[in-house]
Motif scaffolding. Structure first.
Motif, mmCIF file in Angstrom:
data_model
loop_
_atom_site.group_PDB
_atom_site.id
_atom_site.type_symbol
_atom_site.label_atom_id
_atom_site.label_comp_id
_atom_site.label_asym_id
_atom_site.label_seq_id
_atom_site.Cartn_x
_atom_site.Cartn_y
_atom_site.Cartn_z
ATOM 1 N N THR A 134 33.631 27.811 59.443
ATOM 2 C CA THR A 134 34.468 26.812 58.771
ATOM 3 C C THR A 134 34.460 25.476 59.507
ATOM 4 O OG1 THR A 134 35.916 28.558 57.921
ATOM 5 C CG2 THR A 134 36.816 26.333 57.968
ATOM 6 N N LEU A 135 34.611 25.510 60.846
ATOM 7 C CA LEU A 135 34.642 24.267 61.621
ATOM 8 C C LEU A 135 33.282 23.568 61.597
ATOM 9 C CD1 LEU A 135 36.757 25.384 64.724
ATOM 10 C CD2 LEU A 135 37.527 24.229 62.647
ATOM 11 N N ALA A 136 32.188 24.340 61.659
ATOM 12 C CA ALA A 136 30.863 23.728 61.634
ATOM 13 C C ALA A 136 30.630 22.975 60.328
ATOM 14 C CB ALA A 136 29.790 24.811 61.831
ATOM 15 N N ARG A 137 30.985 23.587 59.215
ATOM 16 C CA ARG A 137 30.793 22.915 57.927
ATOM 17 C C ARG A 137 31.669 21.675 57.810
ATOM 18 N NH1 ARG A 137 30.732 28.456 54.247
ATOM 19 N NH2 ARG A 137 28.566 29.030 54.677
ATOM 20 N N ALA A 138 32.876 21.720 58.413
ATOM 21 C CA ALA A 138 33.785 20.577 58.319
ATOM 22 C C ALA A 138 33.252 19.357 59.047
ATOM 23 C CB ALA A 138 35.164 20.959 58.857
ATOM 24 N N VAL A 139 32.453 19.579 60.101
ATOM 25 C CA VAL A 139 31.906 18.445 60.859
ATOM 26 C C VAL A 139 30.448 18.195 60.533
ATOM 27 C CG1 VAL A 139 33.551 18.756 62.741
ATOM 28 C CG2 VAL A 139 31.348 19.938 62.819
ATOM 29 N N GLY A 140 29.917 18.836 59.487
ATOM 30 C CA GLY A 140 28.563 18.562 59.007
ATOM 31 C C GLY A 140 27.461 19.286 59.738
ATOM 32 N N LEU A 141 27.763 20.426 60.366
ATOM 33 C CA LEU A 141 26.738 21.191 61.074
ATOM 34 C C LEU A 141 26.328 22.415 60.266
ATOM 35 C CD1 LEU A 141 28.089 21.267 64.748
ATOM 36 C CD2 LEU A 141 26.295 19.810 63.821
ATOM 37 N N ASP A 142 25.103 22.897 60.514
ATOM 38 C CA ASP A 142 24.650 24.172 59.973
ATOM 39 C C ASP A 142 25.236 25.279 60.850
ATOM 40 O OD1 ASP A 142 23.411 26.363 58.939
ATOM 41 O OD2 ASP A 142 21.378 25.783 59.540
ATOM 42 N N PRO A 143 26.063 26.162 60.288
ATOM 43 C CA PRO A 143 26.724 27.165 61.135
ATOM 44 C C PRO A 143 25.799 28.268 61.624
ATOM 45 C CG PRO A 143 27.309 27.494 58.835
ATOM 46 C CD PRO A 143 26.512 26.219 58.892
ATOM 47 N N ALA A 144 24.611 28.445 61.007
ATOM 48 C CA ALA A 144 23.753 29.587 61.338
ATOM 49 C C ALA A 144 23.357 29.623 62.819
ATOM 50 C CB ALA A 144 22.520 29.583 60.444
ATOM 51 N N PRO A 145 22.848 28.509 63.433
ATOM 52 C CA PRO A 145 22.490 28.578 64.866
ATOM 53 C C PRO A 145 23.683 28.906 65.764
ATOM 54 C CG PRO A 145 21.536 26.626 63.826
ATOM 55 C CD PRO A 145 22.502 27.194 62.848
ATOM 56 N N LEU A 146 24.854 28.391 65.421
ATOM 57 C CA LEU A 146 26.040 28.672 66.239
ATOM 58 C C LEU A 146 26.434 30.138 66.136
ATOM 59 C CD1 LEU A 146 28.184 25.489 65.480
ATOM 60 C CD2 LEU A 146 26.758 25.947 67.473
ATOM 61 N N LEU A 147 26.329 30.716 64.928
ATOM 62 C CA LEU A 147 26.660 32.129 64.756
ATOM 63 C C LEU A 147 25.657 33.010 65.503
ATOM 64 C CD1 LEU A 147 27.665 32.159 60.976
ATOM 65 C CD2 LEU A 147 29.165 32.263 62.962
ATOM 66 N N GLU A 148 24.380 32.629 65.496
ATOM 67 C CA GLU A 148 23.381 33.389 66.244
ATOM 68 C C GLU A 148 23.666 33.307 67.751
ATOM 69 O OE1 GLU A 148 19.572 31.934 65.189
ATOM 70 O OE2 GLU A 148 19.651 32.694 63.120
ATOM 71 N N GLN A 149 24.040 32.119 68.210
ATOM 72 C CA GLN A 149 24.369 31.962 69.632
ATOM 73 C C GLN A 149 25.604 32.790 69.987
ATOM 74 O OE1 GLN A 149 24.790 27.877 70.845
ATOM 75 N NE2 GLN A 149 25.588 28.375 72.860
ATOM 76 N N PHE A 150 26.598 32.827 69.088
ATOM 77 C CA PHE A 150 27.809 33.610 69.315
ATOM 78 C C PHE A 150 27.471 35.101 69.443
ATOM 79 C CE2 PHE A 150 31.459 36.019 67.727
ATOM 80 C CZ PHE A 150 32.474 35.533 68.527
ATOM 81 N N ALA A 151 26.595 35.591 68.542
ATOM 82 C CA ALA A 151 26.203 37.005 68.589
ATOM 83 C C ALA A 151 25.418 37.306 69.849
ATOM 84 C CB ALA A 151 25.400 37.353 67.340
ATOM 85 N N ALA A 152 24.512 36.399 70.248
ATOM 86 C CA ALA A 152 23.696 36.622 71.440
ATOM 87 C C ALA A 152 24.547 36.665 72.699
ATOM 88 C CB ALA A 152 22.635 35.525 71.552
ATOM 89 N N GLU A 153 25.565 35.823 72.774
ATOM 90 C CA GLU A 153 26.418 35.793 73.959
ATOM 91 C C GLU A 153 27.267 37.048 74.090
ATOM 92 O OE1 GLU A 153 28.635 32.227 73.542
ATOM 93 O OE2 GLU A 153 26.993 30.915 74.146
ATOM 94 N N ARG A 154 27.363 37.828 73.014
ATOM 95 C CA ARG A 154 28.130 39.076 73.052
ATOM 96 C C ARG A 154 27.220 40.298 73.075
ATOM 97 N NH1 ARG A 154 31.230 35.346 72.211
ATOM 98 N NH2 ARG A 154 33.509 35.460 72.274
ATOM 99 N N GLY A 155 25.978 40.106 73.498
ATOM 100 C CA GLY A 155 25.091 41.219 73.729
ATOM 101 C C GLY A 155 24.301 41.662 72.530
ATOM 102 N N GLY A 156 24.254 40.887 71.470
ATOM 103 C CA GLY A 156 23.468 41.270 70.301
ATOM 104 C C GLY A 156 24.128 40.814 69.037
ATOM 105 N N ARG A 157 23.370 40.842 67.958
ATOM 106 C CA ARG A 157 23.878 40.394 66.660
ATOM 107 C C ARG A 157 24.913 41.372 66.133
ATOM 108 N NH1 ARG A 157 21.740 36.839 63.218
ATOM 109 N NH2 ARG A 157 19.808 36.835 64.393
#
Length: 285
Positions: free
Chosen positions: A84-107
């Motif tokens: 939600t926050l990424a779309r509000a500031v004009g970003l593609d949320p997909a890379p951030l979600l992938e980074q979030f999953a990677a930082e927690r040990g996997g998707r």
């Protein structure tokens, strides 16, 4: 959507937004919170602007920009807030979600297709049974129970007075007293009958019957009636003259009574639901 700055609340840092590239090594990649904060500042928006546009609480926006996802209440909610926050500031949320999953040990498991924070809507309710007769019966039962209690209390008081004065009941009186049938106590009114009063207001009772859930309730002016967590077995009742807006963090754990009527719905465990109820809800069957 363009959102103007709030008076007296300008962006705190005007440094340009740093793009996240797939070529940047993982250890040199900026954090999720840093990327979202820089994009917000570049867009000329404040935290208050983002909170008003997305309905994500100010405290949660601050926490995410500081890479603290604990206030989100779990990874499912954190991914929804990031999107939600990424779309509000004009970003593609997909890379951030992938980074979030990677930082927690996997998707993590994919998010359901329905957005967690969809636009507010009024859900049509199913027609249920006619509760008028049940409510009248409950009220009559309460009146009967109160009357029986008053009469019984008067009899007990008279008996205690006789004993205090030194009188002793005879054997025949004792036998007749023991032979007298005991009157059954009238049933207490149901939660739905209580929730239906008064009829000139919107009354919503929220009960955590299947587990723990975060809920938010607001009146027709947008003022907060409650914002917190209900543990299993707890319940809250909200009233307003016109409408009550609800957000259920785990709708599958919640049972609703609206204007004295039980709401039957197919809420799924872990699903976030936004609901609005007025004096006419649900429709009389």
């Amino acid at each position: 959507m363009s959102i103007g700055n709030s008076p007296g609340n300008s962006p705190e840092d005007e440094r340009p937004f740093e793009d996240v590239s797939d070529d940047v090594p993982e250890e040199a990649r900026p954090s999720i919170g840093h990327v979202l904060r820089q994009a917000r500042i570049t867009a000329g928006l404040t935290v208050d602007d983002i909170s008003s546009a997305t309905r994500v609480r100010i405290a949660i926006v601050h926490a995410i920009e500081a890479d603290d996802f604990a206030p989100c209440g779990g990874d499912v909610y954190a991914r929804g807030h990031i999107r939600t926050l990424a779309r509000a500031v004009g970003l593609d949320p997909a890379p951030l979600l992938e980074q979030f999953a990677a930082e927690r040990g996997g998707r993590s498991a994919p998010t359901p297709a329905a957005p967690l924070f969809e636009a507010e809507r009024i859900r049509p309710e199913r027609r249920g049974p006619n509760w008028t007769a049940a409510m009248v019966a409950a009220i009559v039962a309460v009146i009967g129970f109160v009357g029986f209690t008053m009469v019984k209390g008067g009899d007990d008081g008279a008996s205690e007075a006789n004993v205090a004065e030194g009188s002793t009941p005879t054997a025949s009186e004792s036998a007749s007293a023991s032979a007298e049938p005991v009157k059954p106590a009238a049933p207490e009114p149901t939660d739905s009958a209580i929730a239906a009063v008064p009829q000139d207001k919107v009354t919503v009772q929220v009960s955590a019957t299947e587990g723990r859930s975060w809920i938010s309730a607001k009146d027709h002016n947008g003022r907060s009636l409650f914002d917190g967590t209900l543990d299993q077995g707890e319940s809250k009742t909200f009233q307003d003259d016109e409408k009550v807006d609800l957000v259920l963090g785990d709708a599958g754990a919640i049972q609703l009574h609206v204007n004295g009527k039980e709401i039957e719905d197919d809420f799924q465990p872990g699903a976030v639901e936004r609901l609005t109820y007025t004096q006419g809800d649900p429709q009389v069957g």
